[in-house]
Design a protein around this motif. Structure first.
Motif, PDB file in Angstrom:
ATOM      1  N   GLN A  75       0.821  -1.213   0.000  1.00 47.57           N
ATOM      2  CA  GLN A  75       0.000   0.000   0.000  1.00 47.57           C
ATOM      3  C   GLN A  75       0.855   1.263   0.000  1.00 47.57           C
ATOM      4  O   GLN A  75       0.562   2.226  -0.709  1.00 47.57           O
ATOM      5  CB  GLN A  75      -0.939  -0.005   1.216  1.00 47.57           C
ATOM      6  N   ILE A  76       1.920   1.242   0.797  1.00 53.31           N
ATOM      7  CA  ILE A  76       2.800   2.414   0.854  1.00 53.31           C
ATOM      8  C   ILE A  76       3.434   2.664  -0.507  1.00 53.31           C
ATOM      9  O   ILE A  76       3.465   3.803  -0.996  1.00 53.31           O
ATOM     10  CB  ILE A  76       3.889   2.216   1.936  1.00 53.31           C
ATOM     11  N   CYS A  77       3.945   1.607  -1.149  1.00 47.46           N
ATOM     12  CA  CYS A  77       4.561   1.776  -2.473  1.00 47.46           C
ATOM     13  C   CYS A  77       3.569   2.335  -3.477  1.00 47.46           C
ATOM     14  O   CYS A  77       3.908   3.206  -4.292  1.00 47.46           O
ATOM     15  CB  CYS A  77       5.119   0.437  -2.966  1.00 47.46           C
ATOM     16  N   ARG A  78       2.333   1.849  -3.429  1.00 44.61           N
ATOM     17  CA  ARG A  78       1.321   2.345  -4.364  1.00 44.61           C
ATOM     18  C   ARG A  78       1.021   3.816  -4.113  1.00 44.61           C
ATOM     19  O   ARG A  78       0.857   4.603  -5.054  1.00 44.61           O
ATOM     20  CB  ARG A  78       0.040   1.512  -4.250  1.00 44.61           C
ATOM     21  N   HIS A  79       0.931   4.205  -2.838  1.00 40.75           N
ATOM     22  CA  HIS A  79       0.678   5.613  -2.516  1.00 40.75           C
ATOM     23  C   HIS A  79       1.852   6.488  -2.960  1.00 40.75           C
ATOM     24  O   HIS A  79       1.653   7.591  -3.478  1.00 40.75           O
ATOM     25  CB  HIS A  79       0.436   5.791  -1.015  1.00 40.75           C
ATOM     26  N   VAL A  80       3.078   5.995  -2.730  1.00 40.05           N
ATOM     27  CA  VAL A  80       4.265   6.762  -3.115  1.00 40.05           C
ATOM     28  C   VAL A  80       4.282   7.010  -4.619  1.00 40.05           C
ATOM     29  O   VAL A  80       4.593   8.109  -5.086  1.00 40.05           O
ATOM     30  CB  VAL A  80       5.553   6.015  -2.687  1.00 40.05           C
TER      31      VAL A  80
END
Length: 376
Positions: A75-80
């Motif tokens: 999720q963090i990678c997608r948001h980044v």
């Protein structure tokens, strides 16, 4: 700050900002560093970032505020990668933050850097960063700076950093080749391409080579002056000269090396600044070369790799001389107060150059591997 390579959002779509930065541990015991870090960065998020974003209709969220179930790292990678905007708190150079920031830089999408004064990492010091201090009045000032940065960026567009600019240059070259094959024209014939970016980086590397040459010259100058003074001090000692005569000789020596020591320190600082400025571009360029088949490289690519290796060899040679200088500079301070300033300049130059040259070794290692890669 980085401009977006993707089409801009239409006005009726909500803008979202993902905030990356140290978070700390909300469950740690009171007074522990982890708990203090959590409370500090939560305050920055709630009192600085969120209100600055809200002023422009932007919704800000950070990792511990992601509501959807699922793998948090995914999720963090997608948001980044996908968020319209990222605000990155680079205080302390947290490894996770720097990794996420690297992912974001490659996308070319809008990114704003903030950080606590005195805790900014060396390797991104050249990138404009909104600095804050923990005092409440300073936090208000940082909020206003973010508001202003967002206003200008949303109105005029955000600036591209080197990784995104090099990537865009590659894409434009590919599009240009395709357009030429079809008899068409590119949309922006004046925009820089990959070779333009290589040329700009090569110019910077040539300037760094000149910096190393200047520093070597200063080392030789100070070394010659030191040898002369050592001879004079030996003569005075053998002649049982009074301490005042030896002090006068040291004072003359201090005056003679002050100018080259100061110049060495200034040039070392310039060298380190050039390295920081070029680092992301060099790494991006090396990454592009890695995915290019060896038999498709042009002469400019081989020259670029050779320039990186040559610069590293020259710098490594001077590193040995700098090491001996670090030892002698420490001993100078104990001789006389006259030597405090030049010794300080020499020590500062040695520290900066050693750090920069060590970091540069990674460029050369990758360049050597690419230069030795067999033709496919």
């Amino acid at each position: 700050m980085i401009a977006s390579l993707a089409p801009a959002k239409t006005p009726d779509q909500p803008r979202r900002c993902f905030v990356i930065g140290p978070i700390g541990d909300p469950y740690a015991s009171n007074g522990s560093p982890e708990r203090e870090a959590y409370e500090h960065h939560l305050e920055i998020f709630e009192q600085v970032i969120v209100p600055a974003c809200e002023k422009h209709g932007i919704i800000a969220v950070r990792a511990d505020g992601i509501a959807h179930a699922g793998d948090i790292n995914d999720q963090i990678c997608r948001h980044v990668i996908d968020s319209d905007l990222v605000i990155a708190d680079v205080s302390g150079g947290n490894p996770n933050v720097m990794y996420e920031l690297g992912l974001r830089h490659i996308t070319g999408k809008p990114t704003v850097h903030i950080g606590e004064a005195g805790k900014l990492p060396f390797d991104i010091a050249s990138i404009r960063t909104i600095r804050y201090q923990r005092a409440r009045s300073h936090l208000a000032g940082a909020r206003k700076e973010i508001e202003s940065a967002l206003e200008v960026g949303l109105r005029d567009g955000f600036e591209l950093l080197t990784p995104a600019r090099v990537l865009r240059g590659l894409l434009q070259n590919v599009e240009g080749l395709s357009s030429s094959a079809e008899g068409g024209k590119t949309e922006d014939e004046d925009s820089p391409g990959l070779l333009d970016d290589f040329a700009a980086i090569e110019d910077g590397l040539e300037e760094m080579t000149a910096d190393v040459g200047t520093i070597v010259k200063m080392i030789e100058t100070i070394g010659a002056l030191t040898e002369q003074t050592n001879t004079e001090m030996l003569d005075l000692s053998q002649a049982n000269a009074p301490a005042s005569a030896r002090l006068a000789a040291v004072a003359r020596y201090a005056k003679s090396i002050s100018s080259p020591a100061q110049e060495m320190n200034l040039v070392a600082g310039t060298f380190a600044e050039r390295m920081v400025t070029l680092d992301s571009g060099v790494r991006a360029a090396l990454g592009l070369i890695e995915v290019t088949p060896t038999d498709e490289r042009d002469e400019g690519t081989e020259e670029f790799l050779g320039q990186l290796m040559a610069l590293d060899e020259t710098a490594q040679e001077s590193l040995g001389q700098l090491g001996s200088f670090a030892t002698s500079a420490g001993g100078l301070v104990r001789l006389s107060r006259h030597l405090h300033k030049p010794a300080k300049d020499i020590s500062a130059a040695v520290k900066v150059m050693t750090s920069a040259i060590t970091s540069m070794g990674d460029w050369a290692s990758r360049a050597r591997a690419l230069a030795q890669r067999p033709t496919t």
